[in-house]
Design a protein around this motif. Sequence first.
Motif, PDB file in Angstrom:
ATOM      1  N   PHE A   1       0.933  -5.794   4.959  1.00 43.98           N
ATOM      2  CA  PHE A   1       2.402  -5.873   4.933  1.00 43.98           C
ATOM      3  C   PHE A   1       3.012  -4.498   4.695  1.00 43.98           C
ATOM      4  O   PHE A   1       2.675  -3.804   3.727  1.00 43.98           O
ATOM      5  N   HIS A   2       3.951  -4.137   5.569  1.00 46.95           N
ATOM      6  CA  HIS A   2       4.674  -2.859   5.460  1.00 46.95           C
ATOM      7  C   HIS A   2       6.150  -3.081   5.755  1.00 46.95           C
ATOM      8  O   HIS A   2       6.547  -4.127   6.242  1.00 46.95           O
ATOM      9  N   SER A   3       6.959  -2.061   5.486  1.00 46.88           N
ATOM     10  CA  SER A   3       8.321  -2.037   6.013  1.00 46.88           C
ATOM     11  C   SER A   3       8.616  -0.582   6.342  1.00 46.88           C
ATOM     12  O   SER A   3       7.962   0.306   5.774  1.00 46.88           O
ATOM     13  N   TYR A   4       9.529  -0.265   7.263  1.00 46.68           N
ATOM     14  CA  TYR A   4      10.334  -1.203   7.973  1.00 46.68           C
ATOM     15  C   TYR A   4      10.205  -0.917   9.471  1.00 46.68           C
ATOM     16  O   TYR A   4       9.632   0.109   9.838  1.00 46.68           O
TER      17      TYR A   4
ATOM     18  N   ILE B   1       0.870  -1.188   0.000  1.00 49.36           N
ATOM     19  CA  ILE B   1       0.000   0.000   0.000  1.00 49.36           C
ATOM     20  C   ILE B   1       0.906   1.236   0.000  1.00 49.36           C
ATOM     21  O   ILE B   1       0.542   2.276  -0.530  1.00 49.36           O
ATOM     22  N   HIS B   2       2.075   1.116   0.597  1.00 45.36           N
ATOM     23  CA  HIS B   2       3.100   2.160   0.509  1.00 45.36           C
ATOM     24  C   HIS B   2       4.083   1.775  -0.587  1.00 45.36           C
ATOM     25  O   HIS B   2       4.686   0.705  -0.551  1.00 45.36           O
ATOM     26  N   ALA B   3       4.207   2.682  -1.563  1.00 45.80           N
ATOM     27  CA  ALA B   3       4.873   2.342  -2.817  1.00 45.80           C
ATOM     28  C   ALA B   3       6.315   1.866  -2.665  1.00 45.80           C
ATOM     29  O   ALA B   3       6.745   0.926  -3.322  1.00 45.80           O
ATOM     30  N   ARG B   4       7.082   2.510  -1.791  1.00 46.54           N
ATOM     31  CA  ARG B   4       8.520   2.216  -1.718  1.00 46.54           C
ATOM     32  C   ARG B   4       8.859   0.970  -0.910  1.00 46.54           C
ATOM     33  O   ARG B   4      10.028   0.587  -0.836  1.00 46.54           O
ATOM     34  N   GLU B   5       7.855   0.329  -0.303  1.00 52.48           N
ATOM     35  CA  GLU B   5       8.129  -0.807   0.574  1.00 52.48           C
ATOM     36  C   GLU B   5       8.170  -2.096  -0.244  1.00 52.48           C
ATOM     37  O   GLU B   5       7.316  -2.974  -0.137  1.00 52.48           O
ATOM     38  N   TRP B   6       9.182  -2.194  -1.085  1.00 51.00           N
ATOM     39  CA  TRP B   6       9.287  -3.270  -2.075  1.00 51.00           C
ATOM     40  C   TRP B   6       9.351  -4.666  -1.471  1.00 51.00           C
ATOM     41  O   TRP B   6       8.905  -5.633  -2.086  1.00 51.00           O
TER      42      TRP B   6
HETATM   43 ZN   LIG Z   1       4.097   1.329   5.154  1.00 55.85          ZN
END
Ligand SMILES: [Zn+2]
Length: 423
Positions: free
Chosen positions: A300-303, A173-178
Amino acid sequence: MKNLLWVLVSLAVLLAIGSAEKIRYDNFKVFKIKTKNVEQRKWLEQLASDSENFNLWHSGKDEVHIMVNPQKLINLQNYTRSYSLPMEVMVSNVQSLIDGEQSTRSTDDDSSFGWTRYYPLSAIEAFLDDILTKYPSVTSAIDIGTSYEGRKIRGIKISYKEGNPGIFIESNIHAREWITSATATWLINELLTSTDEKVRNLAENHDWYIVPVLNVDGFAYTHTTDRMWRKTRQPVNFSSCIGADPNRNYDSHWMENNGASANPCSETYAGTSPFSEPEIKALADYVASIKDRLNIMLAFHSYSQVLLSPYGWTADLPSNFDDLMAVAKAYADAVESLPYGTVYTYGTSSGAMYFASGATNDWAYSEQDILLSFTIEFRDTGRYGFILPPIQILPHCEETMAGLLAFVEKADELGYLNVKYTF
Ligand SMILES: [Zn+2]
């Protein structure tokens, strides 16, 4: 001659458009700054809304990670010095991390999919098509909807039999969290191909609904233009800043308790209204249509290596707090017991991190009655941040599977996997 010149000029323009410049982060640094109170954190967040020169990587209870344009370093130093805030370099050159992340590409061709590098959206879509073709009796395509820029948001359902409890996974959902979509695609593959008895049980006795890339526009943009992009790509009519934080856009206590920003240039801008972002409205409509079949919702997210339960919008504890912490502990213990020794912490979003309103986990829990609902922030804790080296993808996936097995086992033991609907 005139015509030829015109053709040449047109070609040059086309080439310039075709090779739209990638934003570079040469000598941009990321600093880890210890904060003593909410005001100091808020000030750093305010500084970061100058999105040309700063970018918020992480904003936790007593620590903020902020990326800085080398030319504006002095502004940050002046502030941290005047408040005596301890500050240390976390990443000394963001561009070299980005270069390192992509260096594996030349040895690998785009036609084969795997988990030793990161792939663009087209390759992830081709992977899904391939899976759907190979496993037609147990997989089906989910059409979530269409993004602002007109891309399809795709998901996959894996179901080996009727009457299974349901697990929904929202990812990227957050673009940079590959690392999130890399993990989601690995999980899809593993659920279908693993011969491990425990994994087979996990795969075949639960229905899986997995959306590897929810923020498709933002994700595409991280590959073509800006590796550090987080938000959606829908313009805001009263600002030159683009996009909203999709994980502040769900219609659940939207914008309450300062859990999001009203500033379109902020990384946590909530959007003009709940569900203003078409991607989030689409996902919410889909989840609502099958909510009676869902027992677990994971985003799912990071970090940061942390499992976050509801609530984010308030410091109040949810009624089944003890059970939420028990399943989170099971996940964390299982991950830590692997040889990598990776430590995950857990708590409510507001308690372990900060107030965050309009996020998936609160919406799923409060508005859709999915009582085991978590945000999982993956590796790492700041060494590489969002730019987790490809060599860590597989170890990280292994941890995720160990965590999920323990989480689901504990959920079952606590009675959360009873099927919610009747035939
Ligand atoms: Zn995130």
